[in-house]
Design a protein around this motif. Structure first.
Motif, PDB file in Angstrom:
ATOM      1  N   UNK A 130      -6.743   8.514   3.185  1.00 10.32           N
ATOM      2  CA  UNK A 130      -5.907   7.757   4.112  1.00 10.32           C
ATOM      3  C   UNK A 130      -5.967   6.266   3.793  1.00 10.32           C
ATOM      4  N   UNK A 131      -4.900   5.575   4.223  1.00 14.25           N
ATOM      5  CA  UNK A 131      -4.907   4.121   4.306  1.00 14.25           C
ATOM      6  C   UNK A 131      -4.642   3.784   5.767  1.00 14.25           C
ATOM      7  N   UNK A 132      -5.626   3.190   6.438  1.00 16.53           N
ATOM      8  CA  UNK A 132      -5.495   2.843   7.847  1.00 16.53           C
ATOM      9  C   UNK A 132      -4.840   1.470   7.953  1.00 16.53           C
ATOM     10  N   UNK A 133      -3.627   1.469   8.474  1.00 21.00           N
ATOM     11  CA  UNK A 133      -2.816   0.261   8.472  1.00 21.00           C
ATOM     12  C   UNK A 133      -3.074  -0.578   9.723  1.00 21.00           C
ATOM     13  N   UNK A 134      -3.119  -1.905   9.512  1.00 20.51           N
ATOM     14  CA  UNK A 134      -3.267  -2.848  10.631  1.00 20.51           C
ATOM     15  C   UNK A 134      -4.559  -2.600  11.403  1.00 20.51           C
ATOM     16  N   UNK A 135      -5.633  -2.455  10.664  1.00 16.82           N
ATOM     17  CA  UNK A 135      -6.919  -2.143  11.289  1.00 16.82           C
ATOM     18  C   UNK A 135      -7.516  -3.386  11.949  1.00 16.82           C
ATOM     19  N   UNK A 186       0.827  -1.206   0.000  1.00 17.59           N
ATOM     20  CA  UNK A 186       0.000   0.000   0.000  1.00 17.59           C
ATOM     21  C   UNK A 186       0.864   1.259   0.000  1.00 17.59           C
ATOM     22  N   UNK A 187       2.030   1.189   0.633  1.00 14.36           N
ATOM     23  CA  UNK A 187       2.955   2.331   0.579  1.00 14.36           C
ATOM     24  C   UNK A 187       3.570   2.471  -0.807  1.00 14.36           C
ATOM     25  N   UNK A 188       3.742   1.351  -1.486  1.00 12.46           N
ATOM     26  CA  UNK A 188       4.441   1.309  -2.769  1.00 12.46           C
ATOM     27  C   UNK A 188       3.554   1.719  -3.943  1.00 12.46           C
ATOM     28  N   UNK A 189       2.325   1.210  -3.982  1.00 11.06           N
ATOM     29  CA  UNK A 189       1.504   1.371  -5.189  1.00 11.06           C
ATOM     30  C   UNK A 189       1.137   2.818  -5.479  1.00 11.06           C
ATOM     31  N   UNK A 190       1.056   3.647  -4.437  1.00 12.90           N
ATOM     32  CA  UNK A 190       0.666   5.037  -4.704  1.00 12.90           C
ATOM     33  C   UNK A 190       1.697   5.764  -5.561  1.00 12.90           C
ATOM     34  N   UNK A 191       2.963   5.283  -5.537  1.00 13.10           N
ATOM     35  CA  UNK A 191       4.006   5.913  -6.352  1.00 13.10           C
ATOM     36  C   UNK A 191       3.859   5.554  -7.829  1.00 13.10           C
ATOM     37  N   UNK A 192       3.105   4.490  -8.109  1.00 12.86           N
ATOM     38  CA  UNK A 192       2.941   4.042  -9.486  1.00 12.86           C
ATOM     39  C   UNK A 192       2.006   4.966 -10.272  1.00 12.86           C
ATOM     40  N   UNK A 193       1.152   5.677  -9.548  1.00 10.98           N
ATOM     41  CA  UNK A 193       0.162   6.553 -10.209  1.00 10.98           C
ATOM     42  C   UNK A 193       0.265   7.965  -9.609  1.00 10.98           C
ATOM     43  N   UNK A 194       1.411   8.643  -9.842  1.00 13.00           N
ATOM     44  CA  UNK A 194       1.625   9.956  -9.214  1.00 13.00           C
ATOM     45  C   UNK A 194       0.628  11.021  -9.657  1.00 13.00           C
ATOM     46  N   UNK A 195      -0.094  10.759 -10.736  1.00 15.24           N
ATOM     47  CA  UNK A 195      -1.082  11.714 -11.232  1.00 15.24           C
ATOM     48  C   UNK A 195      -2.416  11.582 -10.497  1.00 15.24           C
ATOM     49  N   UNK A 196      -2.563  10.545  -9.655  1.00 12.20           N
ATOM     50  CA  UNK A 196      -3.803  10.372  -8.897  1.00 12.20           C
ATOM     51  C   UNK A 196      -3.676  10.982  -7.511  1.00 12.20           C
ATOM     52  N   UNK A 197      -4.825  11.198  -6.878  1.00 12.60           N
ATOM     53  CA  UNK A 197      -4.845  11.778  -5.531  1.00 12.60           C
ATOM     54  C   UNK A 197      -4.056  10.882  -4.577  1.00 12.60           C
ATOM     55  N   UNK A 198      -3.057  11.411  -3.865  1.00 14.42           N
ATOM     56  CA  UNK A 198      -2.258  10.575  -2.957  1.00 14.42           C
ATOM     57  C   UNK A 198      -3.014  10.283  -1.658  1.00 14.42           C
ATOM     58  N   UNK A 199      -2.613   9.232  -0.984  1.00 16.41           N
ATOM     59  CA  UNK A 199      -3.167   8.920   0.338  1.00 16.41           C
ATOM     60  C   UNK A 199      -2.015   8.711   1.304  1.00 16.41           C
ATOM     61  N   UNK A 200      -2.294   8.929   2.570  1.00 14.40           N
ATOM     62  CA  UNK A 200      -1.285   8.769   3.606  1.00 14.40           C
ATOM     63  C   UNK A 200      -1.536   7.458   4.338  1.00 14.40           C
ATOM     64  N   UNK A 201      -0.494   6.662   4.543  1.00 13.22           N
ATOM     65  CA  UNK A 201      -0.618   5.398   5.276  1.00 13.22           C
ATOM     66  C   UNK A 201      -0.353   5.670   6.759  1.00 13.22           C
ATOM     67  N   UNK A 202      -1.359   5.421   7.603  1.00 14.03           N
ATOM     68  CA  UNK A 202      -1.288   5.727   9.038  1.00 14.03           C
ATOM     69  C   UNK A 202      -1.566   4.466   9.853  1.00 14.03           C
ATOM     70  N   UNK A 203      -0.677   4.063  10.778  1.00 21.05           N
ATOM     71  CA  UNK A 203      -0.978   2.917  11.645  1.00 21.05           C
ATOM     72  C   UNK A 203      -2.213   3.204  12.515  1.00 21.05           C
ATOM     73  N   UNK A 204      -3.157   2.282  12.547  1.00 19.56           N
ATOM     74  CA  UNK A 204      -4.390   2.482  13.315  1.00 19.56           C
ATOM     75  C   UNK A 204      -4.095   2.693  14.795  1.00 19.56           C
TER      76      UNK A 204
END
Length: 219
Positions: A140-145, A98-116
């Motif tokens: 956001x991406x809520x990690x380890x939910x 989830x941290x990696x894939x957002x870099x593949x589409x830099x033209x899309x709205x970014x999200x932040x990965x946050x540990x729950x």
């Protein structure tokens, strides 16, 4: 970032071409995507990072989702307008992907990965303001939910992530704002953790994409 050629990503002195431009449409190449993910993963997480052959199916699904290939996603029962809930056993690589894939589409709205669990610690310190902070217009991406503790602020207990998911659901229905998450839990465990109401909202918020329960620990 090259907005005219979002399929070409430059890392340092190397450019990675993830496909080709046909008119105004990008034709992505999955094998080229894997080359980029492997290279970017090593930059982010160190030289021990690698793409595993047995993960090819899940990487394909994630790639289709992130490049917004609506036709193929529909065949796989993935709704590109929803967020992702990436599930799987401890150590299978969910957070890294989830941290990696957002870099593949830099033209899309970014999200932040946050540990729950960090969000819950914030609630314990700052109180209900935290729930409002994550019910805003960011992605956001809520990690380890699901394995985070309940929050307690001045003696008041709160299922913090459950409340935040309800807020995120409103943002999704009103503004189509996506939320992503990772979890080690299955559907029954998530329902036990958050209750039936939140679980039903999660079905509308997320596409469930899961690693095999026997997936190896890659740590």
């Amino acid at each position: 970032m090259n907005f005219k050629a979002p399929h070409i990503i430059t890392e340092g002195a190397i450019s990675y071409e993830l496909g080709s431009l046909k008119g105004r449409e990008i034709k992505y190449d999955f094998d080229k995507i894997l080359v980029y993910l492997d290279a970017k993963g090593k930059l982010l997480f160190g030289k021990k990072f690698r793409i595993y052959r047995e993960d090819r199916e899940i990487l394909y699904k994630l790639s289709l989702y992130f490049i917004q290939d609506k036709e193929r996603c529909k065949q796989l029962d993935i709704d590109v307008d929803k967020g992702l809930l990436l599930s799987g056993p401890v150590g299978c690589g969910k957070t890294s992907l989830m941290k990696l894939f957002k870099f593949m589409v830099p033209h899309q709205r970014p999200y932040e990965v946050i540990p729950s669990r960090n969000i819950v610690f914030g609630f314990n310190h700052l109180g209900f303001k935290i729930i409002g902070d994550y019910g805003n217009n960011q992605s956001f991406c809520f990690d380890d939910m699901g394995v985070e503790p309940d929050g307690v602020h001045f003696g008041k207990e709160c299922n913090v992530m459950g409340e935040i998911l309800l807020s995120r659901y409103e943002l999704f229905t009103d503004h189509r704002l996506k939320t992503h998450a990772t979890t080690n839990l299955n559907a029954q465990e998530l329902e036990a953790r958050y209750g039936n109401r939140v679980r039903s909202r999660m079905r509308e918020l997320f596409n469930l994409v899961g690693f095999d329960k026997d997936c190896r620990d890659k740590r």
